[in-house]
Motif scaffolding. Sequence first.
Motif, short mmCIF file in Angstrom:
data_model
loop_
_atom_site.label_atom_id
_atom_site.label_comp_id
_atom_site.label_asym_id
_atom_site.label_seq_id
_atom_site.Cartn_x
_atom_site.Cartn_y
_atom_site.Cartn_z
N ALA A 1 -1.28 4.34 -11.34
CA ALA A 1 -2.38 4.42 -10.37
C ALA A 1 -3.20 3.13 -10.47
O ALA A 1 -4.14 3.06 -11.25
CB ALA A 1 -3.23 5.65 -10.64
N ARG A 2 -2.81 2.13 -9.70
CA ARG A 2 -3.56 0.88 -9.67
C ARG A 2 -4.32 0.82 -8.35
O ARG A 2 -3.82 1.25 -7.32
CB ARG A 2 -2.62 -0.32 -9.79
CG ARG A 2 -1.93 -0.42 -11.14
CD ARG A 2 -1.06 -1.67 -11.24
NE ARG A 2 -0.03 -1.74 -10.22
CZ ARG A 2 1.19 -1.19 -10.35
NH1 ARG A 2 1.52 -0.53 -11.43
NH2 ARG A 2 2.07 -1.31 -9.38
N ARG A 3 -5.50 0.27 -8.41
CA ARG A 3 -6.34 0.15 -7.21
C ARG A 3 -6.69 -1.31 -6.98
O ARG A 3 -7.00 -2.04 -7.92
CB ARG A 3 -7.63 0.96 -7.37
CG ARG A 3 -7.44 2.44 -7.62
CD ARG A 3 -7.26 3.18 -6.35
NE ARG A 3 -7.08 4.62 -6.62
CZ ARG A 3 -7.14 5.52 -5.68
NH1 ARG A 3 -7.37 5.18 -4.44
NH2 ARG A 3 -6.96 6.78 -5.97
N TYR B 1 -8.02 0.78 -2.40
CA TYR B 1 -6.73 1.31 -2.00
C TYR B 1 -5.73 1.22 -3.16
O TYR B 1 -5.78 0.30 -3.96
CB TYR B 1 -6.15 0.54 -0.81
CG TYR B 1 -6.90 0.73 0.48
CD1 TYR B 1 -7.15 2.00 0.99
CD2 TYR B 1 -7.36 -0.37 1.19
CE1 TYR B 1 -7.84 2.16 2.19
CE2 TYR B 1 -8.04 -0.21 2.39
CZ TYR B 1 -8.28 1.06 2.88
OH TYR B 1 -8.96 1.23 4.05
N ARG B 2 -4.81 2.18 -3.19
CA ARG B 2 -3.73 2.12 -4.17
C ARG B 2 -2.85 0.91 -3.83
O ARG B 2 -2.57 0.66 -2.66
CB ARG B 2 -2.89 3.39 -4.10
CG ARG B 2 -3.54 4.63 -4.62
CD ARG B 2 -2.66 5.85 -4.30
NE ARG B 2 -3.14 7.05 -4.90
CZ ARG B 2 -4.03 7.88 -4.32
NH1 ARG B 2 -4.51 7.60 -3.13
NH2 ARG B 2 -4.42 8.97 -4.95
N THR B 3 -2.40 0.23 -4.89
CA THR B 3 -1.49 -0.90 -4.68
C THR B 3 -0.25 -0.71 -5.54
O THR B 3 -0.33 -0.18 -6.65
CB THR B 3 -2.16 -2.25 -5.03
OG1 THR B 3 -2.54 -2.24 -6.40
CG2 THR B 3 -3.37 -2.51 -4.15
N TYR B 4 0.87 -1.14 -5.00
CA TYR B 4 2.16 -0.98 -5.66
C TYR B 4 2.95 -2.26 -5.54
O TYR B 4 2.69 -3.09 -4.67
CB TYR B 4 2.93 0.18 -5.03
CG TYR B 4 2.18 1.49 -5.07
CD1 TYR B 4 2.21 2.27 -6.21
CD2 TYR B 4 1.43 1.93 -3.98
CE1 TYR B 4 1.51 3.47 -6.28
CE2 TYR B 4 0.74 3.13 -4.04
CZ TYR B 4 0.78 3.89 -5.19
OH TYR B 4 0.09 5.07 -5.26
N ARG C 1 1.40 10.61 -4.37
CA ARG C 1 0.17 11.05 -5.03
C ARG C 1 0.48 12.11 -6.09
O ARG C 1 -0.15 12.13 -7.16
CB ARG C 1 -0.82 11.59 -4.01
CG ARG C 1 -1.45 10.51 -3.16
CD ARG C 1 -2.56 11.07 -2.26
NE ARG C 1 -2.78 10.16 -1.17
CZ ARG C 1 -2.30 10.31 0.06
NH1 ARG C 1 -1.59 11.37 0.38
NH2 ARG C 1 -2.54 9.42 0.99
N GLU D 1 1.88 10.38 -9.07
CA GLU D 1 0.75 9.73 -9.74
C GLU D 1 -0.02 10.73 -10.60
O GLU D 1 -0.33 10.47 -11.75
CB GLU D 1 -0.17 9.10 -8.70
CG GLU D 1 -1.35 8.37 -9.29
CD GLU D 1 -2.27 7.83 -8.22
OE1 GLU D 1 -3.49 8.00 -8.38
OE2 GLU D 1 -1.78 7.22 -7.24
N ARG E 1 0.84 -1.19 0.00
CA ARG E 1 0.00 0.00 0.00
C ARG E 1 0.88 1.25 0.00
O ARG E 1 2.09 1.19 0.16
CB ARG E 1 -0.93 -0.02 1.21
CG ARG E 1 -1.88 -1.20 1.07
CD ARG E 1 -3.20 -1.17 1.75
NE ARG E 1 -3.58 -0.03 2.51
CZ ARG E 1 -4.27 -0.09 3.63
NH1 ARG E 1 -4.64 -1.26 4.12
NH2 ARG E 1 -4.63 1.00 4.26
N ILE E 2 0.25 2.39 -0.17
CA ILE E 2 0.98 3.65 -0.38
C ILE E 2 1.90 4.00 0.78
O ILE E 2 3.02 4.47 0.57
CB ILE E 2 0.00 4.80 -0.71
CG1 ILE E 2 0.78 6.01 -1.25
CG2 ILE E 2 -0.88 5.13 0.47
CD1 ILE E 2 -0.11 7.08 -1.88
#
Length: 128
Positions: free
Chosen positions: A28-30, A35-38, A18, A21, A2-3
């Motif tokens: 910007a994956r959700r 929630y944003r995922t990385y 952000r 992004e 997560r972020i």
Amino acid sequence: MRIGELAARAGTTTRTLRYYESRGLLPARRGGNGYRTYDESDLKLLRQIRMLQDFGFDLEETRPFVECLQAGHPEGDTCPASLDVYRRKLAELDELIGELQAVRAQIGVRLATAGGEAPLCELGGQEL
């Protein structure tokens, strides 16, 4: 991840992530929960951006390096656009170095004419 975790691992803030992004530098994956995922590739992008900014590149100058990584290259500086940015930055630095050397020489002359001693050039040890 997560972020918050990405920000901590990259040594930056969630606000910065952000911003990246919003500028299109960080995907910007959700997740299903919104929630944003990385992943590790995003961490690699951030490390590339941070390194370049530490070298004096502005954020927009990092874009070709990010795009190179996103295109699947193992390093962000192997694409032609990245190499062009390196060349432009080196030319910019060379110009600044020349300007600083000229200012240094002028100050050396002023010191010498003001009654001080003629300073030695730090680069070559000869007097100005």
